[in-house]
Scaffold this motif. Sequence first.
Motif, PDB file in Angstrom:
ATOM      1  N   GLU A 189       8.639   0.517 -10.112  1.00 18.50           N
ATOM      2  CA  GLU A 189       7.745  -0.337 -10.898  1.00 18.50           C
ATOM      3  C   GLU A 189       8.292  -1.754 -11.000  1.00 18.50           C
ATOM      4  OE1 GLU A 189       7.239   1.659 -14.586  1.00 18.50           O
ATOM      5  OE2 GLU A 189       5.927   3.228 -13.758  1.00 18.50           O
ATOM      6  N   LYS A 190       9.621  -1.859 -11.149  1.00 17.01           N
ATOM      7  CA  LYS A 190      10.258  -3.172 -11.208  1.00 17.01           C
ATOM      8  C   LYS A 190      10.081  -3.912  -9.882  1.00 17.01           C
ATOM      9  CE  LYS A 190      14.793  -5.385 -11.740  1.00 17.01           C
ATOM     10  NZ  LYS A 190      16.252  -5.146 -11.933  1.00 17.01           N
ATOM     11  N   ASP A 212       0.838  -1.206   0.000  1.00 17.89           N
ATOM     12  CA  ASP A 212       0.000   0.000   0.000  1.00 17.89           C
ATOM     13  C   ASP A 212       0.868   1.249   0.000  1.00 17.89           C
ATOM     14  OD1 ASP A 212      -2.309  -1.481  -0.030  1.00 17.89           O
ATOM     15  OD2 ASP A 212      -2.663  -1.326   2.138  1.00 17.89           O
ATOM     16  N   TYR A 213       1.940   1.203   0.794  1.00 12.87           N
ATOM     17  CA  TYR A 213       2.858   2.345   0.844  1.00 12.87           C
ATOM     18  C   TYR A 213       3.520   2.557  -0.516  1.00 12.87           C
ATOM     19  CZ  TYR A 213       6.972   5.142   1.904  1.00 12.87           C
ATOM     20  OH  TYR A 213       7.953   6.112   1.887  1.00 12.87           O
ATOM     21  N   GLN A 249       4.370   8.801  -5.333  1.00  8.58           N
ATOM     22  CA  GLN A 249       4.279   9.482  -6.628  1.00  8.58           C
ATOM     23  C   GLN A 249       5.301  10.625  -6.661  1.00  8.58           C
ATOM     24  OE1 GLN A 249       2.484   8.503  -9.169  1.00  8.58           O
ATOM     25  NE2 GLN A 249       1.387   6.860  -8.080  1.00  8.58           N
ATOM     26  N   PRO A 250       5.960  10.886  -7.782  1.00  9.70           N
ATOM     27  CA  PRO A 250       5.913  10.077  -9.005  1.00  9.70           C
ATOM     28  C   PRO A 250       6.693   8.774  -8.831  1.00  9.70           C
ATOM     29  CG  PRO A 250       7.543  11.797  -9.235  1.00  9.70           C
ATOM     30  CD  PRO A 250       6.863  12.040  -7.912  1.00  9.70           C
ATOM     31  N   ARG A 251       6.421   7.817  -9.664  1.00 11.16           N
ATOM     32  CA  ARG A 251       7.035   6.501  -9.561  1.00 11.16           C
ATOM     33  C   ARG A 251       8.214   6.398 -10.524  1.00 11.16           C
ATOM     34  NH1 ARG A 251       3.784   2.869  -7.184  1.00 11.16           N
ATOM     35  NH2 ARG A 251       4.719   1.137  -8.316  1.00 11.16           N
TER      36      ARG A 251
END
Length: 313
Positions: A31-32, A18-19, A24-26
Amino acid sequence: MDQFYSLCLQGDLNAAMDYLDSIQPRTKEMEKIQKMYMERFYSPESDEHILDEDKWIKGVLAAYHDYFRTVLTNAASLHEAEADLNNRLRMHLKVESPSTIDETENELAAIFAKKGYHFLGGVTPPYRGAYIWKRCEPIDFKVEIPHHSITVTVHMMSDFLLEGWMGFATFNNRTVGGWAQEDGLYCNSKRYKNLEHDDFQVSYLKHEAQHLSDYRSFPGLTSAELEYRAKLVELIYTKDHSILKKFLNDAKNEPEFPHPYASYNIMKDLSFAIFEKDYESNINVWLEEDYQEISSAALELFDKNTSELKMKY
């Protein structure tokens, strides 16, 4: 990502994810990491790459991996998950008679030894291990801890197949540095490339040597009590705010997690000693304080705790 991994080490992957979602931004790295975690913990077809080709070893590791996934995502209660783990391991061992999980792990240790591996079962609170490694080299050190020195044998471990639930929860980005046993200290050597650095000399060697000393002086201390004293030793001997910053980040007022709980109690006690506050959570306030004052306050807390333990024992 320090906060993310701290949440992982608090044993709640759901909160950690959740954290991660909230950031943001990612970045591409985030993402990996999210993709890796989704595949390991939330995919029904999760399949871990296991280094050893031995089918028996693969079966044991798969049982522990599934146990870790279950408890870290709160998919079942601890009791249910441990019972399922024990049943799977007993079937793998082809043991029909009922055995406790500790008895089962003792049998695993004997078989792993025949296969050339070291195996340590048991609990790294609040979840079960295990740790499985190939190589172990002993080295002797003389270690200064508050008010005396002790000579310890450090068994330098390497070539791990499994590094407990903490390693699994963080893809080995955060792993146990080692532990203390009656026959000496055990060190995860890949964590410490430079044995002269404070990471090893203070955060590992003095920390674990204090455990060894406390085992002898105050047998029966809880894990949280042991960690409280050893973490104070780190603060006494380090030279800057770096370890304090880590403790503040990791702190959690939950007794079933000895490391975060000890960090919480230390930060609470230091807050009262230095600022006369119940709990100072702002790292910038701590950074404004001369570190020698923090180190001295940590020593006073350590001595106060030692006096209390001597009265108790």
